[in-house]
Design an enzyme around this catalytic site. Structure first.
Site, PDB file in Angstrom:
ATOM      1  N   GLU A 188       0.816  -1.211   0.000  1.00 39.94           N
ATOM      2  CA  GLU A 188       0.000   0.000   0.000  1.00 39.94           C
ATOM      3  C   GLU A 188       0.859   1.275   0.000  1.00 39.94           C
ATOM      4  O   GLU A 188       0.743   2.128  -0.878  1.00 39.94           O
ATOM      5  CB  GLU A 188      -0.897  -0.046   1.246  1.00 39.94           C
ATOM      6  CG  GLU A 188      -1.743   1.170   1.480  1.00 39.94           C
ATOM      7  CD  GLU A 188      -2.492   1.083   2.795  1.00 39.94           C
ATOM      8  OE1 GLU A 188      -3.457   1.832   2.954  1.00 39.94           O
ATOM      9  OE2 GLU A 188      -2.105   0.280   3.683  1.00 39.94           O
ATOM     10  N   HIS A 189       1.686   1.425   1.013  1.00 38.06           N
ATOM     11  CA  HIS A 189       2.578   2.587   1.133  1.00 38.06           C
ATOM     12  C   HIS A 189       4.010   2.147   0.873  1.00 38.06           C
ATOM     13  O   HIS A 189       4.468   1.165   1.462  1.00 38.06           O
ATOM     14  CB  HIS A 189       2.528   3.191   2.542  1.00 38.06           C
ATOM     15  CG  HIS A 189       1.158   3.514   3.035  1.00 38.06           C
ATOM     16  ND1 HIS A 189       0.464   2.685   3.897  1.00 38.06           N
ATOM     17  CD2 HIS A 189       0.360   4.587   2.814  1.00 38.06           C
ATOM     18  CE1 HIS A 189      -0.705   3.236   4.182  1.00 38.06           C
ATOM     19  NE2 HIS A 189      -0.798   4.386   3.528  1.00 38.06           N
ATOM     20  N   HIS A 241     -28.887 -10.863 -33.917  1.00 39.41           N
ATOM     21  CA  HIS A 241     -28.008  -9.699 -34.010  1.00 39.41           C
ATOM     22  C   HIS A 241     -27.839  -9.296 -35.487  1.00 39.41           C
ATOM     23  O   HIS A 241     -27.874  -8.115 -35.833  1.00 39.41           O
ATOM     24  CB  HIS A 241     -26.626 -10.016 -33.425  1.00 39.41           C
ATOM     25  CG  HIS A 241     -26.565 -10.000 -31.930  1.00 39.41           C
ATOM     26  ND1 HIS A 241     -27.319 -10.839 -31.145  1.00 39.41           N
ATOM     27  CD2 HIS A 241     -25.826  -9.236 -31.069  1.00 39.41           C
ATOM     28  CE1 HIS A 241     -27.041 -10.615 -29.867  1.00 39.41           C
ATOM     29  NE2 HIS A 241     -26.131  -9.642 -29.796  1.00 39.41           N
TER      30      HIS A 241
END
Length: 431
Positions: free
Chosen positions: A318-319, A411
């Site tokens: 994280e850091h 389609h």
């Protein structure tokens, strides 16, 4: 090859604890979905010893609470929010709606549309996380979210006045004095008195994190968040006092918070081990930090910066603080991290509280595929298209053949209808 000097708990040990949390959270979600406010009140009484007449604070209550907050605290909150608002606004301004003509007559575009409502959790527990109000509520408002609600728990039966002030100043439309997983679930699924939101965000303990995981799909979330993590990358230019200080500064979050040092200096590695023990003798939160370091701390010795990048990207923490001769090498080469803190002049605490970047960041290796909370998390990138009749025929002819390749005959007929309808654009429709 990297050398492990110290290692924390294994992934198997950590997984066993997670499994217990999952069962408890699942039961709470089912209870609140079935019993609404009554279940919310039951859990609030059980976990927080809190059962007010209304969990939502009135305008009068908020005004009274803010009057009790010292002016210096208000000024400090205002300063922090100014920094966070400015950076968030720069991020928002960088996100553009577009509309382009890809071939003659074909117009494609996208709009960045804010979600209509967001629920922000501001943790309490041992620490009143005032800064989380800025990071979530304020960021949602900068993104343009119309309804932003916030929940925060009482702390030992008392109202966290500074946190309420921060939530109000950040722009919360509704403030609830309600904590834990019950707050997350109430915001996500709704009760008789809490209208559900479209996305829930914010950090929290293992139960809050697991609630977000199980609620994802019913609502959006910012990211899957576990215990906070810190990695320090250092070489011989760093000093053990700073490395130890910064590792322990995050370890105090909780006993399960991982901290790691990757270093090219064996001398620094051993000095850091000694310095950590010295600082734990005087750190007021050593009761928590010492357990976190004992159980989840690691030190990895590497040969050079290149190997440091490899090991750091494996951790995907994280850091990431970079205390090296050339911090920009890691900015240029690392790919897996929540936030970088480059050089000894900055640190995780700045990012957590005041400098302007967001502190809600990916953990548990989620940095491999996502960044942290920012204005973009509150925006939906929604596309649109339009065609002229002539362009519809051109696209339709390609579309018919491509649909038939896949066997999608319905389609194909959608495309074929347009080719027939607009094949002679001079002929009025219906003739």
């Amino acid at each position: 090859m990297a050398t492990i000097i110290k290692q924390g708990k294994s992934e198997t040990e950590l997984q066993e604890a997670d499994n217990k949390v999952k069962i408890i959270v699942s039961d709470v979600i089912k209870d609140i979905e079935t019993n609404g406010d009554a279940a919310v009140r039951k859990y609030s009484e059980t976990f927080d010893n809190w059962s007010p007449e209304s969990f939502r604070l009135s305008k009068e209550q908020i005004d009274e609470i803010i009057q009790t907050v010292p002016q210096q605290v208000i000024d400090d909150i205002t300063f922090a929010q100014k920094q966070i608002r400015f950076f968030a606004q720069q991020q928002r301004d960088s996100i553009r709606d577009i509309e382009v003509e890809t071939i003659p007559g074909v117009i494609l575009g996208h709009k960045n549309i804010p979600v209509n409502s967001a629920g922000c959790y501001i943790p309490g527990g041992r620490y009143p996380m005032v800064a989380s109000a800025h990071m979530s509520i304020l960021t949602a408002k900068v993104a343009g979210v119309k309804r932003v609600i916030g929940c925060t728990p009482p702390i030992k039966g008392k109202i966290p006045n500074a946190t309420i002030a921060a939530m109000h100043l950040a722009g919360a439309d509704e403030i609830y004095l309600l904590g834990g997983m019950q707050a997350m679930v109430a915001m996500a699924v709704g009760t008789e008195t809490i209208e559900p939101v479209d996305i829930i965000v914010g950090p929290g303990n293992a139960y809050v994190a697991e609630a977000k995981r199980q609620l994802y799909g019913k609502v959006g979330i910012d990211l899957f968040a576990g215990p906070t993590e810190i990695l320090v990358i250092a070489d011989e230019t760093a000093d053990a006092e700073m490395v130890a200080c910064d590792l322990l500064g995050q370890a105090e979050h909780g006993p399960t918070s991982p901290g790691a040092l990757i270093t090219t200096s064996e001398k620094l590695a051993h000095e850091t081990l000694v310095e950590i023990e010295r600082q734990l003798q005087v750190l007021p939160t050593a009761d928590i930090a010492s357990v976190a370091w004992r159980d989840n701390g690691s030190i990895i010795l590497v040969a050079d910066e290149q190997e440091a990048v490899v090991e750091a990207d494996k951790l995907a923490y994280e850091h990431v603080e970079v205390l090296t001769r050339n911090p920009d090498y890691f900015l240029e080469n690392m790919t897996n991290y929540g936030a970088l803190f480059l050089g000894p002049e900055t640190n995780v605490a700045y990012g957590d509280k005041v400098i302007g970047t967001n502190h809600t960041l990916p953990t548990n290796k989620a940095a491999r595929y996502t960044g942290g909370l920012w204005v973009g998390k509150f925006l939906k990138n929604c596309t649109y298209q339009r065609c002229t009749p002539e362009a519809s025929v051109t696209i339709g002819e390609y579309g018919m053949r491509l649909c038939e390749i896949e066997g999608f005959m319905g389609h194909k007929e959608q495309a074929a209808l347009r080719v027939r309808r607009y094949g002679d654009v001079a002929e009025p429709v219906g003739h």
